[in-house]
Scaffold this motif. Structure first.
Motif, PDB file in Angstrom:
ATOM      1  N   ARG A 164     -31.314   8.352 -10.410  1.00  0.00           N
ATOM      2  CA  ARG A 164     -31.368   9.447 -11.382  1.00  0.00           C
ATOM      3  C   ARG A 164     -32.684   9.417 -12.163  1.00  0.00           C
ATOM      4  N   THR A 202     -29.106  14.617 -11.873  1.00  0.00           N
ATOM      5  CA  THR A 202     -29.746  13.955 -13.015  1.00  0.00           C
ATOM      6  C   THR A 202     -29.048  14.262 -14.338  1.00  0.00           C
ATOM      7  N   ALA A 240     -35.836  12.203 -11.899  1.00  0.00           N
ATOM      8  CA  ALA A 240     -36.340  12.932 -13.066  1.00  0.00           C
ATOM      9  C   ALA A 240     -37.838  12.732 -13.234  1.00  0.00           C
TER      10      ALA A 240
END
Length: 366
Positions: A345, A231, A349
């Motif tokens: 990504r 990330t 998160a």
């Protein structure tokens, strides 16, 4: 090309005012007040207004002019009956034109347009909207819980929309008075919440998942450290975008390389060699090492294969391990996200933040 040639701006492609005047069969006239306001705005910034901006002072004759205190282009409101000689009818119609930039659009609509529009809406004059934000369930799963609410009645509409941050439930109610609208909105929201697990609904209206997590950490006076690989620091960015995040966010590690994982977080070289950087064992050691180094109450760690390359049959693109450390315990969860690099990504998160949100709800600051 038609899509691009829109707007109330000063350039040649901003032809909306000409189109509107043609449709409403009226002429464009010069509005002296709009010109004066534009020139004064440029003067305040120490600049001379380009003559090309004068076109923004051209407005349809007969329109109600909405002078712009937040930008240059004025808006306008046209209300006419368009004659159709062929069918011998006159069709009532109206048009509201406002500048597009949100910093101009929103205040102009609230302060300039609404007072003009309200008299045109007899009966249900008040419209209120509530958006419930959810995370952790598919749109189809949520839809089964509230399927009969989609059959909109005259006084409300109920819709769902899948977004990168989860699934939004949008409720719009209409009523003759604000009190009636607020009461009806509360009734439908209560019924919706009764059917959907409280853990799935994380926020309302302008609340974002990072904001909700930030509030929970601040409320419990808990601290957080992050250790991120795939990330690239996105979790840290989402949290530090929020004012006051220094009260709970201690530090963030972006350990993209194996060397960084070893040097900064104490991940075992043997683990990396035998299990790989994308593994439950590596995620656990990342979280444990970050928590120890920062002396934080919580640590979130993420490692994965965001794509589009780097995947294999054993470890496909989207494979992600997320670890949460709290107290002496570290838990690890495995995910395979199905999107492209940006989606994987972002969703990794947000999934990590949502996990922390739920832990703060259940076990605040162990």
């Amino acid at each position: 090309d038609v899509y691009k040639r829109q707007g109330l701006g000063p350039t040649a492609d901003d032809v909306n005012r000409d189109v509107f005047a043609k449709v409403f069969r009226t002429a464009l006239i010069h509005d002296a007040k709009a010109e004066a306001m534009m020139r004064e705005r440029f003067a305040r910034r120490g600049r001379t207004m380009p003559e090309s901006n004068l076109v923004q002072a051209r407005v349809p004759e007969g329109a109600v002019i909405l002078h712009n205190e937040w930008g240059t282009a004025p808006g306008f409101f046209l209300a006419h009956r368009l004659d159709d000689p062929e069918n011998q009818v006159a069709t009532p119609c109206a048009l509201l034109a406002l500048p597009g930039p949100p910093r101009e659009l929103y205040p102009m609509f609230r302060e300039k347009a609404l007072p003009i529009l309200r008299p045109y809406f007899a009966g249900n004059r008040y419209v209120l909207t509530r958006v419930l934000h959810t995370f952790g369930a598919l749109e189809s799963e949520l839809g089964q819980c509230v399927k009969d609410l989609f059959a909109s009645e005259p006084d409300y509409t109920f819709t769902m929309l899948a977004k990168p941050h989860g699934v939004d439930i949008r409720i719009v109610v209409r009523a003759a008075t604000r009190q009636q609208a607020e009461q009806r909105l509360a009734e439908i929201e209560e019924e919706t919440r009764r059917r959907i697990s409280p853990e799935l609904i994380y926020g309302v209206d302008e609340e974002t998942l990072p904001l909700v997590v930030a509030r929970a950490l601040s409320f419990h006076k808990a601290t957080l450290v992050t250790a991120e690989s795939c990330t690239g620091g996105l979790i840290a960015k989402l949290l530090t975008d929020i004012a006051g995040s220094s009260a709970f966010f201690l530090r963030g590690y972006v350990t993209y390389s194996n060397q960084a994982k070893v040097e900064l977080l104490g991940v075992s070289s043997k683990t990396l060699e035998e299990k790989g950087a994308v593994s439950a064992e590596t995620a656990e050691q990342m979280a444990r090492g970050a928590k120890k180094a920062a002396n934080a109450d919580y640590a979130l760690a993420v490692t994965g294969i965001a794509g589009p390359t780097g995947g294999s049959a054993e470890k496909p693109v989207g494979l992600t391990y997320i670890a949460l450390a709290q107290g002496e315990d570290v838990s690890v969860r495995r995910y395979v996200f199905p999107g492209d690099r940006d989606f994987n990504r972002t969703f990794a998160a947000l999934t990590a933040l949502n996990w922390l949100r739920l832990e703060l709800l259940r076990h605040p600051r162990l």
